[in-house]
Design an enzyme around this catalytic site. Structure first.
Site, short mmCIF file in Angstrom:
data_model
loop_
_atom_site.label_atom_id
_atom_site.label_comp_id
_atom_site.label_asym_id
_atom_site.label_seq_id
_atom_site.Cartn_x
_atom_site.Cartn_y
_atom_site.Cartn_z
N TRP A 288 0.71 -1.44 0.26
CA TRP A 288 0.08 -0.03 0.09
C TRP A 288 0.75 1.14 0.00
O TRP A 288 0.79 2.36 -0.43
CB TRP A 288 -1.10 -0.36 1.06
CG TRP A 288 -2.44 -0.87 1.00
CD1 TRP A 288 -2.60 -1.71 1.52
CD2 TRP A 288 -3.05 -0.78 0.19
NE1 TRP A 288 -3.69 -2.59 1.00
CE2 TRP A 288 -4.02 -1.72 -0.13
CE3 TRP A 288 -3.51 -0.11 -1.55
CZ2 TRP A 288 -5.40 -2.50 -0.97
CZ3 TRP A 288 -4.44 -0.21 -1.90
CH2 TRP A 288 -5.23 -1.41 -1.73
N LYS B 246 -12.11 -1.69 7.10
CA LYS B 246 -11.49 -2.54 7.69
C LYS B 246 -12.02 -1.87 9.74
O LYS B 246 -12.29 -3.27 9.70
CB LYS B 246 -9.75 -1.79 8.10
CG LYS B 246 -9.78 -2.86 6.56
CD LYS B 246 -9.00 -1.70 5.25
CE LYS B 246 -8.47 -2.05 4.14
NZ LYS B 246 -8.40 -1.36 3.23
N ASP C 105 -1.29 6.39 6.19
CA ASP C 105 -1.99 5.85 5.40
C ASP C 105 -2.46 4.61 7.54
O ASP C 105 -2.19 3.57 6.59
CB ASP C 105 -2.11 4.65 4.30
CG ASP C 105 -2.59 3.83 3.62
OD1 ASP C 105 -3.93 4.08 4.83
OD2 ASP C 105 -2.90 3.52 2.95
C1 LIG Z 1 -7.29 -1.31 2.05
C2 LIG Z 1 -6.50 -0.59 2.28
C3 LIG Z 1 -6.28 0.95 0.96
C4 LIG Z 1 -7.26 1.11 -0.30
O1 LIG Z 1 -8.36 1.15 0.83
P1 LIG Z 1 -9.36 1.62 -0.65
O2 LIG Z 1 -10.48 2.46 0.29
O3 LIG Z 1 -9.90 0.98 -1.19
O4 LIG Z 1 -9.04 3.06 -1.14
C5 LIG Z 1 -5.11 2.06 1.51
N1 LIG Z 1 -3.98 1.46 1.49
C6 LIG Z 1 -3.90 0.70 3.07
C7 LIG Z 1 -3.07 0.45 3.89
C8 LIG Z 1 -4.85 -0.71 3.37
O5 LIG Z 1 -5.54 -1.04 4.17
#
Ligand SMILES: *Cc1c(COP(=O)(O)O)cnc(C)c1O
Length: 362
Positions: free
Chosen positions: A103, A198, A174
């Site tokens: 990511w 999540k 993030d």
């Molecule tokens: C799931 C995830 C994403 C992507 O998220 P979206 O809402 O699908 O854009 C980005 N970074 C991390 C760390 C994630 O777990």
């Protein structure tokens, strides 16, 4: 019906009490005789709801008053664009992107549309174990526009628990699979973002916590729906927000408060993941090659030494009510995503199955 434990990485399981509350509210929210999905986002009851949600989030994370909370659309990937678009201007140096896994790399690739990021690889290996360099060993540029990193790599199953502490530098995190799973010091960050599916509810809404001096930076060419200044000015209602997702996030925050808050859930999360890693480490069939200090307590990855058993493990675990354990297609293996909502009973059931499976086939 047998209890299903859902280990999906996201969208992920919700607490049963939250699902029941949604069901109870569905036709008649707050006695209005209609669903929360059917009213205007400008309705006084909805406005009151979103105020309460923001306050609950501020309480849970002790967010200082000089930080704004924005509720955005476009997921975490939307933020991969929003961050450079808002923070860079023609006088900026390039940003630093810390690469620890899938990511953080995806964020850097998106940023390359707007700048030439300095790529700082922190993924290392020592004695056959993968580890992530700790933040004080990151080779940060002299004056980066900002530093982007990802504390929990959802796909790789790695994590950085040490918070980067860098004076006068803007740190962007993030936190999609980490926010509210352990206590963090918000003051250390310029921007924290996380999509909800999540740990904070269902897909559709993305939380952004931003230090207010950074709101002024955005250029006028930024698409309005990604422009932090505009979103903040309109209290996250510049365009129609995903009202139902917002409402579900609110239920999750209340649930978390009832559970005892972030420090309490952090303790439980540690107990849960320790149990699972102990099972993996004590086994002759399962293994995990990540250094103990960098093992994710949200996404526990493991592999089978006997590759011939992979399909069987997947099939039998599913038949035993343990769903979505297959790892992400780009890394293979297995992954148990055990976010806040996964009860300890689910971990125990998984361990019971893993031991049974190893005894039978291992
Ligand atoms: C799931 C995830 C994403 C992507 O998220 P979206 O809402 O699908 O854009 C980005 N970074 C991390 C760390 C994630 O777990």
């Amino acid at each position: 019906m047998k209890t299903i434990y859902n280990f999906s990485a996201g969208p992920a399981m919700l607490p049963l009490s939250v699902l029941s509350q949604i069901k109870k509210d569905l036709y008649n929210w707050k006695g209005l005789g209609i669903s929360v999905m059917e009213i205007s986002h400008r309705n006084e009851h909805f406005l009151q709801l979103v105020q309460e949600i923001e306050q609950d989030l501020r309480d849970l994370l002790q967010i200082p008053s000089n930080y704004k909370v924005l509720f955005c659309q476009g997921g975490a990937r939307g933020q991969f664009s929003a961050v450079p678009i808002n923070l860079l201007d023609e006088f900026s140096n390039n940003p630093d992107y810390i690469e620890s896994g899938y990511w953080s790399q995806a964020a850097r690739i998106e940023a390359e549309k707007y700048c030439v990021p300095n790529i700082i690889n922190v993924k290392k290996e020592y004695n056959g174990k993968k580890y992530i360099l700790s933040p004080h060993n990151w080779k940060i540029s002299k004056r980066p526009a900002y530093i982007h990193y990802c504390p929990n790599e959802t796909i790789d199953g790695t994590a950085v628990y040490e918070e980067p502490s860098m004076d006068n530098k803007i740190i962007v995190g993030d936190f999609s699979s980490a926010l509210l799973s352990s206590f963090i010091n918000v003051k250390k960050y310029g921007i924290i973002y996380a999509s909800a599916q999540k740990n904070i509810g269902i897909s559709g809404i993305t939380l952004v916590i931003i230090r207010d001096d950074l709101l002024k930076k955005s250029k006028n060419v930024a698409p309005s729906i990604l422009d932090y200044k505009i979103l903040s000015y309109h209290n996250s209602m510049f365009n129609t927000p995903p009202t139902f997702s917002w409402y579900v996030s609110g239920l999750i925050l209340k649930w978390l408060k009832n559970m005892g808050g972030v420090k309490k859930i952090e303790f439980i999360n540690k107990v849960k993941s320790d149990l699972l890693y102990k099972t993996i480490d004590n086994s002759d069939l399962y293994f995990n090659d990540i250094n103990h200090l960098n093992r994710s307590n949200m996404n526990v990855t493991f592999r089978l030494l006997n590759k011939n058993l992979i399909d069987l493990f997947e099939k039998e675990s599913f038949n035993n009510g343990l769903h979505a354990l297959r790892g992400h297609r780009i890394v293979g293996g297995f992954r148990a995503s055990i976010y806040n909502a996964m009860p300890i009973e689910g971990i125990k059931e998984l361990i019971k199955f893993m031991v049974y499976f190893e005894n039978k086939y291992g």
